[in-house]
Scaffold this motif. Sequence first.
Motif, PDB file in Angstrom:
ATOM      1  N   SER A 157      33.769  -0.571   0.075  1.00 35.75           N
ATOM      2  CA  SER A 157      33.363  -1.891  -0.570  1.00 35.75           C
ATOM      3  C   SER A 157      34.668  -2.378  -1.425  1.00 35.75           C
ATOM      4  N   LEU A 158      35.511  -1.631  -1.550  1.00 39.80           N
ATOM      5  CA  LEU A 158      36.657  -2.156  -2.412  1.00 39.80           C
ATOM      6  C   LEU A 158      37.415  -3.085  -1.793  1.00 39.80           C
ATOM      7  N   PRO A 159      38.063  -4.367  -2.363  1.00 46.28           N
ATOM      8  CA  PRO A 159      38.616  -5.324  -1.836  1.00 46.28           C
ATOM      9  C   PRO A 159      40.039  -4.824  -1.529  1.00 46.28           C
ATOM     10  N   GLY A 160      40.410  -5.688  -0.227  1.00 45.15           N
ATOM     11  CA  GLY A 160      41.820  -5.338   0.267  1.00 45.15           C
ATOM     12  C   GLY A 160      42.636  -6.312  -0.099  1.00 45.15           C
ATOM     13  N   ASP A 161      42.480  -7.046  -1.080  1.00 47.11           N
ATOM     14  CA  ASP A 161      43.487  -8.381  -1.360  1.00 47.11           C
ATOM     15  C   ASP A 161      44.433  -8.139  -2.672  1.00 47.11           C
ATOM     16  N   GLY A 162      44.459  -6.596  -2.929  1.00 43.81           N
ATOM     17  CA  GLY A 162      45.344  -6.090  -4.208  1.00 43.81           C
ATOM     18  C   GLY A 162      44.524  -6.013  -5.264  1.00 43.81           C
ATOM     19  N   ASN A 163      43.352  -6.492  -5.430  1.00 45.65           N
ATOM     20  CA  ASN A 163      42.476  -6.205  -6.477  1.00 45.65           C
ATOM     21  C   ASN A 163      41.502  -5.086  -6.583  1.00 45.65           C
ATOM     22  N   GLY A 164      42.042  -4.299  -5.622  1.00 48.98           N
ATOM     23  CA  GLY A 164      41.210  -3.041  -5.421  1.00 48.98           C
ATOM     24  C   GLY A 164      41.885  -1.612  -5.577  1.00 48.98           C
TER      25      GLY A 164
ATOM     26  N   ASN B  82      47.344  11.849  -0.819  1.00 48.19           N
ATOM     27  CA  ASN B  82      46.963  11.559   0.532  1.00 48.19           C
ATOM     28  C   ASN B  82      46.320  10.216   0.631  1.00 48.19           C
ATOM     29  N   ILE B  83      45.455   9.838  -0.255  1.00 42.23           N
ATOM     30  CA  ILE B  83      44.487   8.843   0.045  1.00 42.23           C
ATOM     31  C   ILE B  83      45.372   7.674  -0.382  1.00 42.23           C
ATOM     32  N   ARG B  84      46.334   7.732  -1.376  1.00 41.64           N
ATOM     33  CA  ARG B  84      47.173   6.730  -1.723  1.00 41.64           C
ATOM     34  C   ARG B  84      48.044   6.201  -0.338  1.00 41.64           C
ATOM     35  N   ALA B  85      48.344   7.217   0.330  1.00 35.86           N
ATOM     36  CA  ALA B  85      49.192   6.713   1.530  1.00 35.86           C
ATOM     37  C   ALA B  85      48.118   6.090   2.399  1.00 35.86           C
ATOM     38  N   GLN B  86      47.013   6.767   2.667  1.00 36.25           N
ATOM     39  CA  GLN B  86      46.069   6.117   3.683  1.00 36.25           C
ATOM     40  C   GLN B  86      45.590   4.805   3.319  1.00 36.25           C
ATOM     41  N   LEU B  87      45.402   4.508   2.146  1.00 39.55           N
ATOM     42  CA  LEU B  87      44.788   3.215   1.434  1.00 39.55           C
ATOM     43  C   LEU B  87      45.720   2.180   1.289  1.00 39.55           C
ATOM     44  N   LYS B  88      47.201   2.464   1.493  1.00 40.84           N
ATOM     45  CA  LYS B  88      48.258   1.245   1.192  1.00 40.84           C
ATOM     46  C   LYS B  88      48.024   0.441   2.322  1.00 40.84           C
TER      47      LYS B  88
ATOM     48  N   LEU C 153      37.116  -1.527  -8.890  1.00 39.55           N
ATOM     49  CA  LEU C 153      37.709  -0.294  -9.311  1.00 39.55           C
ATOM     50  C   LEU C 153      37.001   0.798  -9.675  1.00 39.55           C
ATOM     51  N   LEU C 154      37.192   2.087  -9.076  1.00 37.92           N
ATOM     52  CA  LEU C 154      36.362   3.159  -9.040  1.00 37.92           C
ATOM     53  C   LEU C 154      37.343   4.106  -9.878  1.00 37.92           C
ATOM     54  N   VAL C 155      36.857   4.579 -11.088  1.00 41.11           N
ATOM     55  CA  VAL C 155      37.464   5.564 -11.890  1.00 41.11           C
ATOM     56  C   VAL C 155      36.525   7.010 -11.933  1.00 41.11           C
ATOM     57  N   ASN C 156      37.264   7.872 -11.123  1.00 41.28           N
ATOM     58  CA  ASN C 156      36.816   9.367 -11.069  1.00 41.28           C
ATOM     59  C   ASN C 156      37.080   9.991 -12.023  1.00 41.28           C
ATOM     60  N   ASN C 157      36.184  10.172 -12.968  1.00 46.43           N
ATOM     61  CA  ASN C 157      36.350  10.745 -14.117  1.00 46.43           C
ATOM     62  C   ASN C 157      35.601  12.309 -14.167  1.00 46.43           C
TER      63      ASN C 157
END
Length: 239
Positions: free
Chosen positions: A117-124, A157-163, A73-77
Amino acid sequence: MKIEDSVVFVTGASRGLGLAFAREALARGAAKVYAGVRNPAVFSEPGIIPVKLDVTDPASVDVAARNASDVTLLVNNAGIGEITGSPLADCAEDHARRTFETNYYGVMRTTRAFEPSLPGDGNGAIINVLSEAVWRVVPMLAPYSASKAAAWSYSNNIRAQLKERNIRVLGLHVGFVDTDLTKNLDVPKANPVDVVRQTYDALEAGESEVLADAGGRALKQTLSLAVPGYIDPDVVERK
């Protein structure tokens, strides 16, 4: 996804909202919490791992991503804001360049560096700290508002891309938060702990966006009107 057992990296975590994100992740049972800070030597929070990070420096971002390659989980704060006075002021362009370098390009850099590096199993997941200023007219904060509007568009846009990779992207919209950054402003402010809790709750509930204060929620309700709040700010008061 759940915060429990996740590995969280928070940018701009030395104080304020970023520190609240790091602390709450730890309280919710995160397996590991990294704090992206400019000076790790002066950071001391039990259970939180400081990592040197300057989001305006591409090399720094790349090194941080390599040193925390287990992040889920990346938090861009990380963000900055300057009072410009007027969008037509002589200083407005300089303010905009500095603000975009952190608030927009910084988000792009960290997302690009950590995404592989973020997992693609629903936990990223990625949380981007945005602002209700993307819809609210505040001339003295015009460069800041523009940078957050750009980050909002990027988030969508990244939401659509990373879906395709099953990675969630959540945008946090909030007004002024009661931190060191706003201590000299006499305006209503949200409690950072409450903002963070709402944000993590929204992520765990599978939401894509959270409006963490009443002002932002009221403002967004005007967006479908013929004359929305960003055209006529008084619309919000009349609703």
